[in-house]
Design a protein around this motif. Structure first.
Motif, PDB file in Angstrom:
ATOM      1  N   LEU A   1      -7.407  15.928 -16.843  1.00  0.00           N
ATOM      2  CA  LEU A   1      -6.380  15.837 -15.800  1.00  0.00           C
ATOM      3  C   LEU A   1      -6.973  15.359 -14.475  1.00  0.00           C
ATOM      4  CD1 LEU A   1      -4.346  19.086 -16.581  1.00  0.00           C
ATOM      5  CD2 LEU A   1      -3.500  16.728 -16.740  1.00  0.00           C
ATOM      6  N   ILE A   2      -8.214  15.733 -14.206  1.00  0.00           N
ATOM      7  CA  ILE A   2      -8.886  15.265 -12.993  1.00  0.00           C
ATOM      8  C   ILE A   2      -9.005  13.740 -13.001  1.00  0.00           C
ATOM      9  CG2 ILE A   2     -11.136  15.153 -11.839  1.00  0.00           C
ATOM     10  CD1 ILE A   2      -9.711  17.631 -11.071  1.00  0.00           C
ATOM     11  N   VAL A   3      -9.412  13.180 -14.137  1.00  0.00           N
ATOM     12  CA  VAL A   3      -9.529  11.720 -14.257  1.00  0.00           C
ATOM     13  C   VAL A   3      -8.161  11.061 -14.094  1.00  0.00           C
ATOM     14  CG1 VAL A   3     -10.174   9.823 -15.780  1.00  0.00           C
ATOM     15  CG2 VAL A   3     -11.578  11.896 -15.694  1.00  0.00           C
ATOM     16  N   ALA A   4      -7.139  11.649 -14.718  1.00  0.00           N
ATOM     17  CA  ALA A   4      -5.786  11.095 -14.589  1.00  0.00           C
ATOM     18  C   ALA A   4      -5.315  11.146 -13.140  1.00  0.00           C
ATOM     19  CB  ALA A   4      -4.828  11.880 -15.491  1.00  0.00           C
ATOM     20  N   ALA A   5      -5.631  12.232 -12.437  1.00  0.00           N
ATOM     21  CA  ALA A   5      -5.255  12.343 -11.025  1.00  0.00           C
ATOM     22  C   ALA A   5      -5.947  11.268 -10.204  1.00  0.00           C
ATOM     23  CB  ALA A   5      -5.610  13.729 -10.497  1.00  0.00           C
ATOM     24  N   GLY A   6      -7.204  10.983 -10.521  1.00  0.00           N
ATOM     25  CA  GLY A   6      -7.908   9.925  -9.819  1.00  0.00           C
ATOM     26  C   GLY A   6      -7.252   8.572 -10.019  1.00  0.00           C
ATOM     27  N   ALA A   7      -6.807   8.295 -11.237  1.00  0.00           N
ATOM     28  CA  ALA A   7      -6.144   7.022 -11.516  1.00  0.00           C
ATOM     29  C   ALA A   7      -4.817   6.909 -10.766  1.00  0.00           C
ATOM     30  CB  ALA A   7      -5.919   6.876 -13.025  1.00  0.00           C
ATOM     31  N   LEU A   8      -4.064   8.003 -10.720  1.00  0.00           N
ATOM     32  CA  LEU A   8      -2.797   7.993  -9.991  1.00  0.00           C
ATOM     33  C   LEU A   8      -3.035   7.798  -8.488  1.00  0.00           C
ATOM     34  CD1 LEU A   8      -1.073  10.936 -11.890  1.00  0.00           C
ATOM     35  CD2 LEU A   8      -0.348   8.532 -11.948  1.00  0.00           C
ATOM     36  N   GLY A   9      -4.052   8.471  -7.968  1.00  0.00           N
ATOM     37  CA  GLY A   9      -4.381   8.298  -6.564  1.00  0.00           C
ATOM     38  C   GLY A   9      -4.834   6.888  -6.250  1.00  0.00           C
ATOM     39  N   PHE A  10      -5.555   6.281  -7.185  1.00  0.00           N
ATOM     40  CA  PHE A  10      -6.006   4.900  -6.988  1.00  0.00           C
ATOM     41  C   PHE A  10      -4.817   3.950  -6.940  1.00  0.00           C
ATOM     42  CE2 PHE A  10      -7.766   0.818  -8.477  1.00  0.00           C
ATOM     43  CZ  PHE A  10      -8.787   0.657  -7.540  1.00  0.00           C
ATOM     44  N   ALA A  11      -3.785   4.220  -7.743  1.00  0.00           N
ATOM     45  CA  ALA A  11      -2.571   3.402  -7.692  1.00  0.00           C
ATOM     46  C   ALA A  11      -1.914   3.517  -6.312  1.00  0.00           C
ATOM     47  CB  ALA A  11      -1.597   3.836  -8.784  1.00  0.00           C
ATOM     48  N   ALA A  12      -1.929   4.726  -5.746  1.00  0.00           N
ATOM     49  CA  ALA A  12      -1.404   4.896  -4.390  1.00  0.00           C
ATOM     50  C   ALA A  12      -2.231   4.090  -3.390  1.00  0.00           C
ATOM     51  CB  ALA A  12      -1.408   6.377  -4.016  1.00  0.00           C
ATOM     52  N   CYS A  13      -3.545   4.064  -3.575  1.00  0.00           N
ATOM     53  CA  CYS A  13      -4.423   3.306  -2.676  1.00  0.00           C
ATOM     54  C   CYS A  13      -4.118   1.817  -2.714  1.00  0.00           C
ATOM     55  CB  CYS A  13      -5.886   3.544  -3.038  1.00  0.00           C
ATOM     56  SG  CYS A  13      -6.467   5.212  -2.692  1.00  0.00           S
ATOM     57  N   MET A  14      -3.774   1.288  -3.877  1.00  0.00           N
ATOM     58  CA  MET A  14      -3.443  -0.126  -3.961  1.00  0.00           C
ATOM     59  C   MET A  14      -2.231  -0.455  -3.089  1.00  0.00           C
ATOM     60  SD  MET A  14      -5.778  -1.533  -5.739  1.00  0.00           S
ATOM     61  CE  MET A  14      -6.780  -0.356  -4.798  1.00  0.00           C
ATOM     62  N   GLY A  15      -1.241   0.423  -3.123  1.00  0.00           N
ATOM     63  CA  GLY A  15      -0.107   0.239  -2.218  1.00  0.00           C
ATOM     64  C   GLY A  15      -0.528   0.382  -0.769  1.00  0.00           C
ATOM     65  N   GLY A  16      -1.479   1.294  -0.502  1.00  0.00           N
ATOM     66  CA  GLY A  16      -1.961   1.483   0.857  1.00  0.00           C
ATOM     67  C   GLY A  16      -2.664   0.254   1.403  1.00  0.00           C
ATOM     68  N   PHE A  17      -3.509  -0.371   0.581  1.00  0.00           N
ATOM     69  CA  PHE A  17      -4.185  -1.594   1.032  1.00  0.00           C
ATOM     70  C   PHE A  17      -3.172  -2.711   1.277  1.00  0.00           C
ATOM     71  CE2 PHE A  17      -8.112   0.284  -0.819  1.00  0.00           C
ATOM     72  CZ  PHE A  17      -8.937   0.100   0.273  1.00  0.00           C
ATOM     73  N   TYR A  18      -2.138  -2.759   0.474  1.00  0.00           N
ATOM     74  CA  TYR A  18      -1.104  -3.786   0.643  1.00  0.00           C
ATOM     75  C   TYR A  18      -0.393  -3.609   1.980  1.00  0.00           C
ATOM     76  CZ  TYR A  18       2.886  -6.784  -0.559  1.00  0.00           C
ATOM     77  OH  TYR A  18       3.833  -7.778  -0.565  1.00  0.00           O
ATOM     78  N   ILE A  19       0.032  -2.381   2.259  1.00  0.00           N
ATOM     79  CA  ILE A  19       0.769  -2.138   3.505  1.00  0.00           C
ATOM     80  C   ILE A  19      -0.147  -2.279   4.712  1.00  0.00           C
ATOM     81  CG2 ILE A  19       0.501   0.382   3.810  1.00  0.00           C
ATOM     82  CD1 ILE A  19       3.527   0.525   4.223  1.00  0.00           C
ATOM     83  N   LEU A  20      -1.429  -1.959   4.539  1.00  0.00           N
ATOM     84  CA  LEU A  20      -2.380  -2.125   5.638  1.00  0.00           C
ATOM     85  C   LEU A  20      -2.551  -3.599   5.984  1.00  0.00           C
ATOM     86  CD1 LEU A  20      -4.430  -0.936   7.619  1.00  0.00           C
ATOM     87  CD2 LEU A  20      -6.152  -1.064   5.797  1.00  0.00           C
ATOM     88  N   LEU A  21      -2.635  -4.458   4.976  1.00  0.00           N
ATOM     89  CA  LEU A  21      -2.730  -5.896   5.237  1.00  0.00           C
ATOM     90  C   LEU A  21      -1.503  -6.383   5.986  1.00  0.00           C
ATOM     91  CD1 LEU A  21      -4.054  -8.659   4.930  1.00  0.00           C
ATOM     92  CD2 LEU A  21      -3.028  -8.822   2.637  1.00  0.00           C
ATOM     93  N   HIS A  22      -0.340  -5.908   5.577  1.00  0.00           N
ATOM     94  CA  HIS A  22       0.892  -6.288   6.270  1.00  0.00           C
ATOM     95  C   HIS A  22       0.835  -5.887   7.740  1.00  0.00           C
ATOM     96  CE1 HIS A  22       5.305  -6.851   6.762  1.00  0.00           C
ATOM     97  NE2 HIS A  22       5.151  -5.866   7.638  1.00  0.00           N
ATOM     98  N   LEU A  23       0.402  -4.660   8.035  1.00  0.00           N
ATOM     99  CA  LEU A  23       0.353  -4.176   9.406  1.00  0.00           C
ATOM    100  C   LEU A  23      -0.679  -4.935  10.234  1.00  0.00           C
ATOM    101  CD1 LEU A  23       0.655  -0.336   8.724  1.00  0.00           C
ATOM    102  CD2 LEU A  23       2.409  -1.833   9.692  1.00  0.00           C
ATOM    103  N   CYS A  24      -1.819  -5.269   9.619  1.00  0.00           N
ATOM    104  CA  CYS A  24      -2.844  -6.031  10.338  1.00  0.00           C
ATOM    105  C   CYS A  24      -2.350  -7.427  10.690  1.00  0.00           C
ATOM    106  CB  CYS A  24      -4.122  -6.114   9.506  1.00  0.00           C
ATOM    107  SG  CYS A  24      -5.038  -4.561   9.362  1.00  0.00           S
ATOM    108  N   LEU A  25      -1.674  -8.078   9.766  1.00  0.00           N
ATOM    109  CA  LEU A  25      -1.137  -9.411  10.034  1.00  0.00           C
ATOM    110  C   LEU A  25      -0.065  -9.357  11.116  1.00  0.00           C
ATOM    111  CD1 LEU A  25      -0.852 -10.826   6.393  1.00  0.00           C
ATOM    112  CD2 LEU A  25      -2.584 -11.391   8.111  1.00  0.00           C
ATOM    113  N   ALA A  26       0.763  -8.306  11.066  1.00  0.00           N
ATOM    114  CA  ALA A  26       1.816  -8.175  12.076  1.00  0.00           C
ATOM    115  C   ALA A  26       1.228  -7.878  13.450  1.00  0.00           C
ATOM    116  CB  ALA A  26       2.786  -7.063  11.663  1.00  0.00           C
ATOM    117  N   ALA A  27       0.152  -7.086  13.490  1.00  0.00           N
ATOM    118  CA  ALA A  27      -0.447  -6.714  14.769  1.00  0.00           C
ATOM    119  C   ALA A  27      -1.036  -7.909  15.498  1.00  0.00           C
ATOM    120  CB  ALA A  27      -1.529  -5.653  14.550  1.00  0.00           C
TER     121      ALA A  27
END
Length: 271
Positions: free
Chosen positions: A224-250
């Motif tokens: 379950l720990i490994v599965a939680a890491g994979a789910l968190g990594f999926a959240a990070c991918m969305g985070g990097f996407y939104i961060l790029l958007h904010l940097c370009l907008a800034a």
């Protein structure tokens, strides 16, 4: 829906008078920037400006949303790498990130939340400040100076149940809270919903893992720990996407990547 106007400079500037009495160029000029509702929601992760006072604060201060995203993202990303066991790391490796949890995930994220509070962005302020306190609480749980593990796991009267179960319950209630945030984010954009949903799933899976450890089911807990890491990594991918958007907008880049606005699907309650 009417567009929201934010004036970026509002002072009257005198005309410069040269020594010979002739007029020079105007020293300043008024600039106004009009944000559509979708642009405001993308930049500030907030459905709408609530008042003229808030609009004034938004034009006065820089946007703290990017700081909140990067603080959370650069704390969660190495955490998920350890949980998934990349290159020999493990959940025990999280001890090396205690300083990150205190300062980058805790203090920086909490500061971002307070800055969102100052400009009246309730939802981002709630998200950033509450997650800042989560990382601080995790740092306290892991910090060897507090001897939580040695006291509750191997100390007098200690056991796996005493050590693992309380934090497992804590993570599960965090999952419930994050599911609520996910529902509320349905008025913002698809990417933010993606991030919060996978963070909620991460909390759910981590909580289940700690409950398994408390029941001395080590193999199930480790999976379950490994599965939680994979789910968190999926959240990070969305985070990097939104961060790029904010940097370009800034930086007012001539193009940007879409966040897939959801605000038009959920009108204001006044409507």
């Amino acid at each position: 829906m009417a567009s929201k106007e934010s004036e970026v400079g509002s002072n009257e500037h005198p005309t410069y008078h040269q020594a010979d009495g002739t007029n020079g160029h105007e020293l300043g000029r008024q600039i106004s920037v009009t944000l559509t509702p979708q642009q405001f929601e993308e930049l500030y992760l907030q459905p709408s400006i609530k008042s003229r006072g808030q609009a004034g604060l938004v034009k006065t201060f820089a946007n703290p949303t990017a700081l909140g995203i990067v603080s959370f993202l650069l704390t969660l990303s190495p955490t998920t790498a350890c949980l998934m066991g990349w290159r020999g790391a493990s959940s025990n490796s999280l001890l090396a990130l205690v300083g990150v949890y205190y300062f980058h995930g805790g203090m920086a994220l909490y500061v971002a939340g307070m800055l969102e509070f100052v400009i009246g962005n309730t939802f981002p302020a709630l998200v950033f400040s509450s997650f800042g306190t989560f990382w601080l609480s995790l740092a306290g749980f892991l910090d060897p100076r507090f001897a939580v593990q040695s006291t509750l796991l191997t100390g007098n009267g200690g056991s796996p149940a005493v050590y693992y179960l309380p934090f497992g319950y804590y993570l599960l209630f965090w999952a419930v809270y994050t599911y609520f945030l996910t529902i509320a984010a349905l008025r913002t954009n698809v990417v933010l919903v993606w991030i919060l949903l996978f963070v909620a799933l991460t909390f759910s899976t981590l909580g289940a893992a700690y409950l398994k450890f408390g029941q001395e089911a080590a193999t199930a807990g480790a999976n379950l720990i490994v599965a939680a890491g994979a789910l968190g990594f999926a959240a990070c991918m969305g985070g990097f996407y939104i961060l790029l958007h904010l940097c370009l907008a800034a930086t007012d880049f001539p193009f940007n990547i879409p966040l897939f606005d959801l605000g038009h699907l959920w009108p204001n309650k006044q409507q």
